[in-house]
Design a protein around this motif. Structure first.
Motif, mmCIF file in Angstrom:
data_model
loop_
_atom_site.group_PDB
_atom_site.id
_atom_site.type_symbol
_atom_site.label_atom_id
_atom_site.label_comp_id
_atom_site.label_asym_id
_atom_site.label_seq_id
_atom_site.Cartn_x
_atom_site.Cartn_y
_atom_site.Cartn_z
ATOM 1 N N PRO A 83 0.816 -1.215 0.000
ATOM 2 C CA PRO A 83 0.000 0.000 0.000
ATOM 3 C C PRO A 83 0.854 1.273 0.000
ATOM 4 N N LEU A 84 1.982 1.257 0.712
ATOM 5 C CA LEU A 84 2.861 2.425 0.709
ATOM 6 C C LEU A 84 3.413 2.679 -0.696
ATOM 7 N N ASP A 85 3.791 1.620 -1.403
ATOM 8 C CA ASP A 85 4.264 1.776 -2.787
ATOM 9 C C ASP A 85 3.176 2.401 -3.652
ATOM 10 N N LEU A 86 1.939 1.937 -3.469
ATOM 11 C CA LEU A 86 0.819 2.507 -4.238
ATOM 12 C C LEU A 86 0.629 3.979 -3.900
ATOM 13 N N MET A 87 0.730 4.307 -2.613
ATOM 14 C CA MET A 87 0.568 5.697 -2.197
ATOM 15 C C MET A 87 1.655 6.575 -2.806
ATOM 16 N N ARG A 88 2.883 6.075 -2.823
ATOM 17 C CA ARG A 88 3.992 6.841 -3.406
ATOM 18 C C ARG A 88 3.805 7.021 -4.910
ATOM 19 N N ALA A 89 3.063 6.099 -5.533
ATOM 20 C CA ALA A 89 2.793 6.194 -6.971
ATOM 21 C C ALA A 89 1.565 7.056 -7.263
ATOM 22 N N GLY A 90 0.972 7.634 -6.219
ATOM 23 C CA GLY A 90 -0.152 8.542 -6.414
ATOM 24 C C GLY A 90 -1.516 7.912 -6.222
ATOM 25 N N ALA A 91 -1.573 6.682 -5.711
ATOM 26 C CA ALA A 91 -2.854 5.986 -5.540
ATOM 27 C C ALA A 91 -3.331 6.025 -4.088
ATOM 28 N N MET A 92 -3.157 7.159 -3.421
ATOM 29 C CA MET A 92 -3.587 7.283 -2.024
ATOM 30 C C MET A 92 -5.076 7.061 -1.865
ATOM 31 N N ASP A 93 -5.855 7.568 -2.813
ATOM 32 C CA ASP A 93 -7.302 7.418 -2.716
ATOM 33 C C ASP A 93 -7.717 5.947 -2.795
ATOM 34 N N GLU A 94 -7.013 5.166 -3.599
ATOM 35 C CA GLU A 94 -7.302 3.729 -3.690
ATOM 36 C C GLU A 94 -7.021 3.038 -2.355
ATOM 37 N N VAL A 95 -5.897 3.381 -1.743
ATOM 38 C CA VAL A 95 -5.537 2.798 -0.448
ATOM 39 C C VAL A 95 -6.568 3.198 0.599
ATOM 40 N N LEU A 96 -6.960 4.461 0.601
ATOM 41 C CA LEU A 96 -7.970 4.937 1.551
ATOM 42 C C LEU A 96 -9.294 4.204 1.332
ATOM 43 N N ARG A 97 -9.698 4.045 0.089
ATOM 44 C CA ARG A 97 -10.946 3.348 -0.221
ATOM 45 C C ARG A 97 -10.899 1.903 0.281
ATOM 46 N N SER A 98 -9.784 1.229 0.060
ATOM 47 C CA SER A 98 -9.615 -0.148 0.520
ATOM 48 C C SER A 98 -9.689 -0.229 2.042
ATOM 49 N N LEU A 99 -9.005 0.681 2.718
ATOM 50 C CA LEU A 99 -9.031 0.698 4.178
ATOM 51 C C LEU A 99 -10.422 1.021 4.722
ATOM 52 N N THR A 100 -11.122 1.914 4.071
ATOM 53 C CA THR A 100 -12.477 2.265 4.500
ATOM 54 C C THR A 100 -13.390 1.043 4.397
ATOM 55 N N GLN A 101 -13.233 0.276 3.330
ATOM 56 C CA GLN A 101 -14.012 -0.955 3.187
ATOM 57 C C GLN A 101 -13.663 -1.952 4.290
ATOM 58 N N MET A 102 -12.377 -2.084 4.601
ATOM 59 C CA MET A 102 -11.955 -2.988 5.675
ATOM 60 C C MET A 102 -12.512 -2.538 7.022
ATOM 61 N N ALA A 103 -12.497 -1.230 7.262
ATOM 62 C CA ALA A 103 -13.029 -0.700 8.522
ATOM 63 C C ALA A 103 -14.525 -0.961 8.617
ATOM 64 N N PHE A 104 -15.232 -0.802 7.501
ATOM 65 C CA PHE A 104 -16.667 -1.069 7.488
ATOM 66 C C PHE A 104 -16.944 -2.538 7.783
ATOM 67 N N LYS A 105 -16.211 -3.425 7.150
ATOM 68 C CA LYS A 105 -16.378 -4.868 7.391
ATOM 69 C C LYS A 105 -16.056 -5.216 8.848
ATOM 70 N N ALA A 106 -15.018 -4.584 9.392
ATOM 71 C CA ALA A 106 -14.662 -4.828 10.799
ATOM 72 C C ALA A 106 -15.783 -4.365 11.722
ATOM 73 N N SER A 107 -16.422 -3.265 11.387
ATOM 74 C CA SER A 107 -17.509 -2.764 12.237
ATOM 75 C C SER A 107 -18.723 -3.691 12.167
ATOM 76 N N LEU A 108 -18.966 -4.303 11.027
ATOM 77 C CA LEU A 108 -20.084 -5.234 10.903
ATOM 78 C C LEU A 108 -19.839 -6.511 11.712
ATOM 79 N N LYS A 109 -18.595 -6.966 11.735
ATOM 80 C CA LYS A 109 -18.243 -8.156 12.491
ATOM 81 C C LYS A 109 -18.338 -7.911 13.997
ATOM 82 N N ALA A 110 -18.087 -6.677 14.405
ATOM 83 C CA ALA A 110 -18.097 -6.335 15.833
ATOM 84 C C ALA A 110 -19.512 -6.317 16.401
ATOM 85 N N LYS A 111 -20.503 -6.239 15.548
ATOM 86 C CA LYS A 111 -21.897 -6.156 16.036
ATOM 87 C C LYS A 111 -22.486 -7.499 16.309
#
Length: 111
Positions: A83-111
Motif C-alpha cells: 500500500p505504501l508503494d501505491l501511495m507513493r505512486a499517487g494511488a492514495m485514494d485507492e488505499v484509503l478506499r480499501s481501508l475504509t471498506q476494511m473498517a466497514f467490514k470490521a464494524s459489521l463483524k463487531a456487532k
C-alpha cells in the motif's frame, strides 16, 4: 481534524515507520534537504495540504479497521506492491478506499 501541517505529516510518518526519503516522496517535497540532519520543516502547498489530509484519513481508517500501520509496508498475496508503494505512486485514494471498506467490514463483524 487539526489543520494539516508538516508537524502532523512527520507525526504520521513516525507512527507508520516510513523512511524519510519515502515520506518526502509521498508528500511531493521538492525542496532541499537540510545539511544539519534535521527533518525539513516546510509550509504545505495546497496540493501537499490535500495529501496530508488524505494521509490523516488513512491513519484514521487504519485505526477503525483495527490494523497496525505496518500493513502499509506489506505486500499482500499476489500483489507486486505494498500500500505504501501505491501511495507513493499517487494511488492514495485507492488505499484509503480499501481501508475504509476494511473498517466497514470490521464494524459489521463487531456487532
Amino acid at each position: 481534524m487539526p489543520q494539516p501541517s508538516s508537524t502532523i505529516f512527520w507525526s504520521l510518518i513516525d507512527r507508520w515507520g516510513v523512511p524519510e526519503d519515502q515520506a518526502l516522496e509521498l508528500v511531493a517535497y521538492d525542496g532541499k534537504l537540510p545539511t544539519t540532519g534535521n527533518r525539513p520543516r516546510f509550509k504545505l502547498s495546497s496540493e501537499q495540504t490535500r495529501i496530508v489530509a488524505t494521509l490523516a484519513e488513512i491513519d484514521t481508517a487504519l485505526a477503525h479497521a483495527g490494523m497496525d500501520p505496518t500493513w502499509l509496508r506489506k505486500r499482500s498475496r499476489g500483489a507486486p506492491r505494498s500500500p505504501l508503494d501505491l501511495m507513493r505512486a499517487g494511488a492514495m485514494d485507492e488505499v484509503l478506499r480499501s481501508l475504509t471498506q476494511m473498517a466497514f467490514k470490521a464494524s459489521l463483524k463487531a456487532k
